[in-house]
Design a protein around this motif. Sequence first.
Motif, short mmCIF file in Angstrom:
data_model
loop_
_atom_site.label_atom_id
_atom_site.label_comp_id
_atom_site.label_asym_id
_atom_site.label_seq_id
_atom_site.Cartn_x
_atom_site.Cartn_y
_atom_site.Cartn_z
N ASN A 165 -0.46 -13.58 3.35
CA ASN A 165 -1.47 -12.79 4.06
C ASN A 165 -2.30 -11.92 3.12
O ASN A 165 -3.08 -11.09 3.58
N GLU A 166 -2.12 -12.07 1.82
CA GLU A 166 -2.85 -11.31 0.82
C GLU A 166 -2.75 -9.81 1.07
O GLU A 166 -3.73 -9.08 0.98
N VAL A 167 -1.56 -9.34 1.37
CA VAL A 167 -1.32 -7.92 1.62
C VAL A 167 -0.91 -7.27 0.31
O VAL A 167 0.07 -7.66 -0.31
N ASP A 168 -1.68 -6.27 -0.13
CA ASP A 168 -1.31 -5.55 -1.34
C ASP A 168 -1.02 -4.08 -1.05
O ASP A 168 -0.70 -3.31 -1.94
N ASN A 169 -1.11 -3.69 0.20
CA ASN A 169 -0.86 -2.31 0.60
C ASN A 169 0.36 -2.29 1.50
O ASN A 169 0.26 -2.42 2.71
N TYR A 170 1.54 -2.17 0.87
CA TYR A 170 2.77 -2.21 1.65
C TYR A 170 3.81 -1.28 1.03
O TYR A 170 3.64 -0.77 -0.07
N ALA A 171 4.88 -1.06 1.77
CA ALA A 171 5.97 -0.19 1.33
C ALA A 171 7.29 -0.85 1.68
O ALA A 171 7.38 -1.62 2.64
N ILE A 172 8.31 -0.55 0.89
CA ILE A 172 9.66 -1.05 1.14
C ILE A 172 10.61 0.13 1.16
O ILE A 172 10.51 1.03 0.32
N THR A 173 11.50 0.13 2.12
CA THR A 173 12.51 1.19 2.17
C THR A 173 13.88 0.56 2.41
O THR A 173 13.99 -0.61 2.77
N GLU A 174 14.90 1.35 2.20
CA GLU A 174 16.27 0.87 2.31
C GLU A 174 17.06 1.85 3.19
O GLU A 174 16.97 3.05 3.01
N ALA A 203 6.89 -2.29 5.40
CA ALA A 203 5.77 -1.83 6.22
C ALA A 203 4.49 -2.17 5.47
O ALA A 203 4.46 -2.14 4.25
N TRP A 204 3.45 -2.53 6.19
CA TRP A 204 2.21 -2.86 5.52
C TRP A 204 1.04 -2.33 6.31
O TRP A 204 1.16 -1.98 7.48
N SER A 205 -0.09 -2.30 5.64
CA SER A 205 -1.31 -1.83 6.26
C SER A 205 -2.47 -2.66 5.76
O SER A 205 -2.52 -3.05 4.59
N PHE A 206 -3.40 -2.94 6.65
CA PHE A 206 -4.63 -3.61 6.25
C PHE A 206 -5.72 -2.58 5.95
O PHE A 206 -6.83 -2.93 5.61
N GLY A 207 -5.36 -1.30 6.07
CA GLY A 207 -6.26 -0.21 5.73
C GLY A 207 -6.27 0.06 4.24
O GLY A 207 -5.62 -0.64 3.45
N THR A 208 -6.96 1.11 3.84
CA THR A 208 -7.11 1.40 2.41
C THR A 208 -6.35 2.65 1.95
O THR A 208 -6.31 2.91 0.76
N SER A 210 2.71 -2.46 -6.11
CA SER A 210 2.19 -1.87 -7.35
C SER A 210 2.26 -0.36 -7.26
O SER A 210 2.11 0.22 -6.17
N ARG A 211 2.44 0.26 -8.39
CA ARG A 211 2.51 1.72 -8.43
C ARG A 211 1.17 2.33 -8.03
O ARG A 211 0.12 1.83 -8.38
N THR A 212 1.25 3.43 -7.31
CA THR A 212 0.05 4.17 -6.95
C THR A 212 -0.04 5.48 -7.72
O THR A 212 -1.01 6.21 -7.58
N THR A 213 0.98 5.78 -8.50
CA THR A 213 0.99 6.98 -9.32
C THR A 213 1.01 6.57 -10.79
O THR A 213 1.90 5.84 -11.21
N LEU A 214 0.01 7.02 -11.54
CA LEU A 214 -0.09 6.70 -12.95
C LEU A 214 -0.01 7.99 -13.76
O LEU A 214 -0.57 9.01 -13.36
N TYR A 215 0.69 7.96 -14.89
CA TYR A 215 0.88 9.13 -15.74
C TYR A 215 0.21 8.87 -17.08
O TYR A 215 0.37 7.79 -17.65
N GLN A 216 -0.51 9.86 -17.59
CA GLN A 216 -1.15 9.73 -18.89
C GLN A 216 -0.89 10.98 -19.73
O GLN A 216 -1.26 12.09 -19.33
N GLN A 217 -0.27 10.78 -20.88
CA GLN A 217 0.03 11.89 -21.79
C GLN A 217 -1.25 12.38 -22.43
O GLN A 217 -2.16 11.61 -22.70
N THR A 218 -1.31 13.68 -22.67
CA THR A 218 -2.44 14.27 -23.38
C THR A 218 -1.92 14.85 -24.69
O THR A 218 -0.76 15.23 -24.80
N THR A 219 -2.79 14.91 -25.66
CA THR A 219 -2.41 15.47 -26.95
C THR A 219 -3.36 16.60 -27.30
O THR A 219 -4.46 16.69 -26.76
N ASP A 220 -2.95 17.44 -28.19
CA ASP A 220 -3.78 18.54 -28.71
C ASP A 220 -4.24 19.52 -27.63
O ASP A 220 -5.27 20.17 -27.79
#
Length: 197
Positions: free
Chosen positions: A16-25, A37-42, A63-73
């Motif tokens: 169904n080409e769903v890329d917006n979903y969640a998995i729980t246990e 759980a999935w959503s066709f929304g954004t 896919s992760r929705t939280t990205l971390y980027q280190q800063t220097t200086d």
Amino acid sequence: MACTFVRSARLTSHENEVDNYAITEFIQGQTRRWAIAWSFGTLRLPDSLARIANPTLQSIMPSRTTLYQQTTDVRSLELLHNKLLQVLGAIQGVHVNSERTDSTEAPSVLVMATEITWSRSARRKKMSRLISQETSQGSIILQCRITCADGSYPIGEKQQVTGLHLVYQWVDGSDRGVLESFVSHVNRKVTAVESGS
């Protein structure tokens, strides 16, 4: 049992080409059950809600929705926040709302974009006056919360690093490529501002 769930989850999301979903246990005693759980929304859920740490299911996690980027200086959160605001202020077509309510909270901003103006190809089109309206008027193609943070953050499934960093939380949007190009652009510019100061 987990193998059956993994197979059905893969089929459901890929067919169904769903890329917006969640998995729980759910765990009760020694019994484990999983739900998808999935959503066709954004609108996007944060990783803390959409992903679980079960190693058996890692291959089907969204896919992760939280990205971390280190800063220097950068020596303080306030300086990092100011540099971030400077970079975001230079990007046309991006609306920035500050979310900091008091001095004890980590500084964060909510960024909304209605068109891609930060990519090299978008800048080239603008220079040659060939900009076409790719999105409907006023529709949000990306909404992202950026938090300036100090402390530990993950760089892999089991590794953590400590220091000043930017946390990008994808809030809304349908194209992960837009998020990744935005994050990449902002990080390059923040780094350039850092080395230029």
